[in-house]
Design a protein around this motif. Sequence first.
Motif, short mmCIF file in Angstrom:
data_model
loop_
_atom_site.label_atom_id
_atom_site.label_comp_id
_atom_site.label_asym_id
_atom_site.label_seq_id
_atom_site.Cartn_x
_atom_site.Cartn_y
_atom_site.Cartn_z
N GLU A 93 -13.01 19.71 101.68
CA GLU A 93 -12.54 20.50 102.82
C GLU A 93 -11.69 19.65 103.77
OE1 GLU A 93 -15.42 22.92 105.54
OE2 GLU A 93 -14.88 21.04 106.50
N ASP A 115 -17.80 20.41 100.78
CA ASP A 115 -17.67 20.41 102.24
C ASP A 115 -18.59 19.28 102.68
OD1 ASP A 115 -17.89 20.77 104.95
OD2 ASP A 115 -18.51 22.87 104.86
N ASP A 118 -21.10 20.16 106.98
CA ASP A 118 -21.00 21.55 107.42
C ASP A 118 -21.75 21.74 108.72
OD1 ASP A 118 -20.59 24.48 107.01
OD2 ASP A 118 -22.78 24.41 106.95
N GLY A 119 -21.08 22.43 109.65
CA GLY A 119 -21.71 22.69 110.95
C GLY A 119 -21.40 21.58 111.92
N ARG A 275 -14.47 28.84 104.10
CA ARG A 275 -13.65 28.48 102.95
C ARG A 275 -14.31 28.94 101.66
NH1 ARG A 275 -12.86 24.70 107.52
NH2 ARG A 275 -14.96 25.52 107.68
N GLU A 279 -17.43 26.61 100.57
CA GLU A 279 -18.56 27.18 101.31
C GLU A 279 -19.07 28.46 100.64
OE1 GLU A 279 -17.74 25.54 105.79
OE2 GLU A 279 -16.48 27.21 105.18
MN MN Z 1 -18.52 24.09 106.59
#
Ligand code: MN
Length: 334
Positions: A93, A115, A118-119, A275, A279
């Motif tokens: 990503e 990814d 994430d977050g 995405r 994701e």
């Molecule tokens: Mn993410």
Amino acid sequence: MSRFPVTLTRHILEQQAAHPGAKGDFSLLMAHIGLVGKMITSSLRRAGLINILGLSGETNVQGEAVKKLDVLANETFIKVFQTNGLVCALASEEEEKALVLPEAWTQAKYMLLFDPLDGSSNTDVNMPLGTIFSILRHHDPRQSPQETDLIRRGREQVAAGYLLYGSSTMLVYTTGQGVHGFTLDPQIGEYVLSHESIKMPSRGSIYAVNEGNYHKWPAGMRRYIDQLKVKDKSKGRPYTGRYSGCLVADVHRVLLSGGIYLYPAEVERPEGKLRLLYEASPLAMVVEQAGGLASTGTERILDLEPLTLHQRVPLLIGSREDVLEAEAAVKATA
Ligand code: MN
Ligand code: AHG
Ligand code: MN
């Protein structure tokens, strides 16, 4: 007396034994994903002490501000997989282009999309974070993979899963034979099977959505969320709202307890935010393997034909009945 713990390594080797032709590459690949998870865990646990919180000053290909920990997690993945000879292409990503590994493609039959963190809005406030991964097979060992080889439908994934960095670190994955969850035991440094063959309830009573976007949604989505709050005993309503800002954490809750996570299309952003390849697709494979569903609102996520590496997609994911109901609401105004 408790039985000897089933570690990730043992579990993978047992699964490998069921495939007599397997040479062990996939087992090693999963073990290295576990290693990346341990390395990222170690960085996250000390992040507040060693000045790696906050922004890096860069913007990624998605136009989003990059956190120092996004960079670190991405570098960790690349460092581990660039040289271990297990994959012939990587896509992240955080990287504009796919990374094709010229030394590896003749013997490595897998490709990895991820990814790394994430977050990332949660990094500076000690909230949960995740990593999402998707594994594809490179079909033609006579040819070096191209970026287009990574842009594939979710149903072609060989395996997918995530790491959740919460109050403990967990690794959850599927190879299409059910979903298994492992908890990292910090005392022995091993992932131990803690959630075997996860099956999600067909309906839950939790919804996870950024409701600050309410006025950006089409009428059908607004109505769907409104009615989750209306009393209906047979459907377990009113639902409870839970949103952490980390897709992995929110989907993990839904996976274990049932319910629905939504990042829907907006009137002025019909493509949604999340995405597809890093994701939506991997999480869709996990959730479907546990008996749930994942949809854009009008189509099954795993059937979508992606066009670009960083393509975005609306996502409704969770318990079967909840997703069907949300889909019906979206279609009513489609
Ligand atoms: Mn993410
Ligand atoms: P990432 O940190 O990899 O960019 O992903 C963030 C995602 C996801 O984790 C989360 O559910 C969602 O974006 C949060 O977005 P909002 O802040 O718009 O709710
Ligand atoms: Mn990310």
